[in-house]
Write a protein that holds these residues in place. Structure first.
Motif, mmCIF file in Angstrom:
data_model
loop_
_atom_site.group_PDB
_atom_site.id
_atom_site.type_symbol
_atom_site.label_atom_id
_atom_site.label_comp_id
_atom_site.label_asym_id
_atom_site.label_seq_id
_atom_site.Cartn_x
_atom_site.Cartn_y
_atom_site.Cartn_z
ATOM 1 N N GLU A 161 51.578 -36.037 19.776
ATOM 2 C CA GLU A 161 50.345 -35.808 19.026
ATOM 3 C C GLU A 161 49.916 -37.094 18.315
ATOM 4 O O GLU A 161 48.729 -37.397 18.201
ATOM 5 C CB GLU A 161 50.540 -34.696 17.989
ATOM 6 N N PHE A 212 40.006 -25.925 21.321
ATOM 7 C CA PHE A 212 41.313 -25.547 21.850
ATOM 8 C C PHE A 212 41.556 -24.066 21.600
ATOM 9 O O PHE A 212 41.212 -23.538 20.543
ATOM 10 C CB PHE A 212 42.437 -26.339 21.170
ATOM 11 N N ILE A 241 38.575 -34.403 18.092
ATOM 12 C CA ILE A 241 39.707 -34.294 18.995
ATOM 13 C C ILE A 241 40.995 -34.765 18.349
ATOM 14 O O ILE A 241 42.056 -34.166 18.520
ATOM 15 C CB ILE A 241 39.440 -35.075 20.312
ATOM 16 N N GLN A 257 43.716 -31.782 18.214
ATOM 17 C CA GLN A 257 44.921 -31.982 19.011
ATOM 18 C C GLN A 257 46.158 -32.045 18.123
ATOM 19 O O GLN A 257 47.221 -31.511 18.456
ATOM 20 C CB GLN A 257 44.803 -33.283 19.809
ATOM 21 N N GLU A 290 48.337 -28.880 17.071
ATOM 22 C CA GLU A 290 48.868 -28.049 18.161
ATOM 23 C C GLU A 290 50.279 -27.540 17.884
ATOM 24 O O GLU A 290 50.559 -26.336 17.967
ATOM 25 C CB GLU A 290 48.887 -28.856 19.467
ATOM 26 N N LEU A 347 42.930 -27.135 25.939
ATOM 27 C CA LEU A 347 41.535 -27.542 25.766
ATOM 28 C C LEU A 347 40.639 -26.653 26.614
ATOM 29 O O LEU A 347 40.888 -26.492 27.815
ATOM 30 C CB LEU A 347 41.366 -29.004 26.177
#
Length: 494
Positions: free
Chosen positions: A23, A42, A126, A130, A133, A342
């Motif tokens: 990440e 996501f 993003i 991300q 996650e 995604l």
């Protein structure tokens, strides 16, 4: 590395850093490629119900909100990353000033949930969407797994209380604490984990261990000492030596000699070993004959939903269950396979959303693209849930008219509903990084869970070969998915 000296993993940890390392490398890469502010969507979802069951129970949203509300990088974190000699100073400066700015939607805790539907959706830059996650997956995967197992065990107990006894066998202290919370949501009545009551208000219970009985000169002396100490809450563990020849006779003797003169009644006796079905029947006879038909018989010792169902089907005389390792670890299938994929990107200038799809030779791994809504469809007469419907967000569905559902894979299988109503499942929990959702009390979540599980058809809740609860796609979403499949298939076949 000076920054790790005197680091207390329990008290000093910053959960912002509980991420898979990629990440951080991807975040650094997004910054270097000047796409850090590109808007991404996501979905967190799962593909299969553990234990070949028919449903799961959503849990972990409150802890997710706590994590997302406190995202910050400390100087210690920055120094650690700097010493990796992998990240640009521009990236480290970005982390110093990090502010969470995403929109987040989730299905509220306690709802039954099913494969392929989003449990959590994140929209935002993003680099941020991300980054979260790992913690989204960790939090929701764990608590949903344990809540699901607890729901199965509680249903097997047929309305008898189930006490969660698993702290000592949990995978770490967080597994014990949040496992107790999830177990309560799934249907357990109480927990042996004291801190879970302190943190969440879950009733903490407990009596004695075998060591108490062994410490005294005799079992009789041990029972007498305990009963005198706790005359208003007397439950005795009767299997230290011999349940039927020693434990229960001594318990009855103490009930007669200590509690009766005080005008008090004992709560129960607990069996923790042996043939629980046979022993419980004999113990029930002994207690009834002695004038204690109201005394509860509690069973523990490596129980799960299958054992509980079996012993009850064989006539076990049990009132309460204590379930430990097989619940807190979901031992029969200890992994909840949630994934984070995604599903769309957004042009920050025009607002146009471009759907994305992940393709696989395994059909269950092909993702449902786009920013979506989820509706649960109920039968008006029975209030039973019929199916869930995924739509493209913003798509208008007229739920006042007959609704035709079709199997997304076997499309010739169709059903038209007339007498139904729909409920939107996902709620917004963050708006541009600001928390806009208040988590209910855990007791209210537990009550809500029971009601919603009761609204599932019995066939969906079977332990063996449950009826498939369908997750249907609107016609527009199905068409979009086929278009993307055709698009990429044709590109690969050129």
């Amino acid at each position: 590395m000076e920054y790790i000296k005197n680091f207390n993993v329990r008290n000093d940890r910053n959960l912002t850093m509980l991420v898979d390392f990629y990440e951080l490398t991807m975040a650094n890469g997004y910054l270097k490629n000047d796409v850090k502010d590109k808007i991404a969507y996501f979905d967190m979802f799962f593909r299969r119900v553990p234990d070949k069951g028919g449903y799961c129970v959503m849990a972990g949203v409150q802890q997710l909100t706590e994590y997302l509300s406190s995202l910050t990088f400390t100087e210690t974190d920055i120094e650690y990353l700097r010493e990796k000699n992998l990240f640009d100073e521009e990236f480290l400066n970005y982390l110093k000033n990090f502010k969470f700015e995403c929109d987040v939607w989730a299905i509220p805790e306690g709802n039954p949930v099913f494969p392929s539907e989003p449990l959590v959706t994140v929209r935002g830059p993003i680099i941020q969407a991300q980054f979260v996650e790992t913690m989204i997956l960790l939090t929701v995967n764990h608590q949903t797994l344990i809540a699901t197992k607890a729901s199965r065990i509680s249903r097997a107990a047929k309305n008898r209380p189930v006490m969660e006894f698993g702290s000592r066998r949990a995978q770490g202290y967080d597994g014990a604490i949040y496992g107790a919370r999830a177990a309560y949501i799934g249907g357990c009545s109480s927990t042996a984990c004291t801190i879970a009551e302190q943190m969440f208000g879950i009733p903490a219970v407990g009596t004695m261990a075998h060591s108490w009985v062994q410490l005294f000169e005799s079992e009789y002396d041990a029972f007498k000492a305990w009963t005198e100490a706790y005359p208003d809450n007397c439950t005795l563990l009767v299997d230290t030596y011999n349940t039927l020849k020693s434990g229960v006779p001594n318990a009855i003797k103490i009930f007669d000699e200590v509690l009766k003169p005080l005008g008090k009644r004992p709560n129960g006796v607990r069996i923790d070993s042996g043939d629980i079905t046979y022993l419980s029947k004999e113990v029930r006879k002994m207690l009834d004959e002695a004038g204690y038909p109201d005394v509860k018989i509690i069973a523990s010792n490596s129980l799960d939903e299958y054992i509980i169902r079996s012993i009850l089907d064989n006539g076990a005389c049990l009132d309460v269950f204590g379930v430990g390792e097989r619940l807190i670890t979901a031992k029969s299938e200890p992994v909840f396979g949630g994934v984070y994929k995604l599903v769309a990107v957004e042009d920050s200038k025009t607002g146009e959303i471009t759907p994305k799809i992940k393709i696989s030779e395994n059909p269950e791994k092909i993702t449902n693209p786009a920013f979506k809504n989820i509706y649960r469809i109920y039968d008006k007469d029975s209030n039973k849930a019929i199916a869930d419907l995924l739509t493209i967000r913003g798509e208008e569905i007229d739920f006042t008219k007959p609704l035709t559902l079709f199997n997304p894979i076997h499309t010739w299988k169709k059903k038209t509903l007339n007498n139904y109503y729909a409920k939107e499942l996902m709620v917004k929990i963050f708006d541009k990084g600001e928390l806009v959702y208040e988590s209910p009390e855990v007791k209210d979540i537990r009550d809500f869970c029971k009601k919603e599980v009761d609204n599932l058809w019995a066939e969906v809740k079977r332990f063996e070969n449950p009826h498939t609860y369908y997750i249907d796609l609107s016609q527009n979403l199905w068409n979009l998915k086929q278009e993307l499949l055709m698009k990429y298939s044709s590109e690969f076949n050129k």
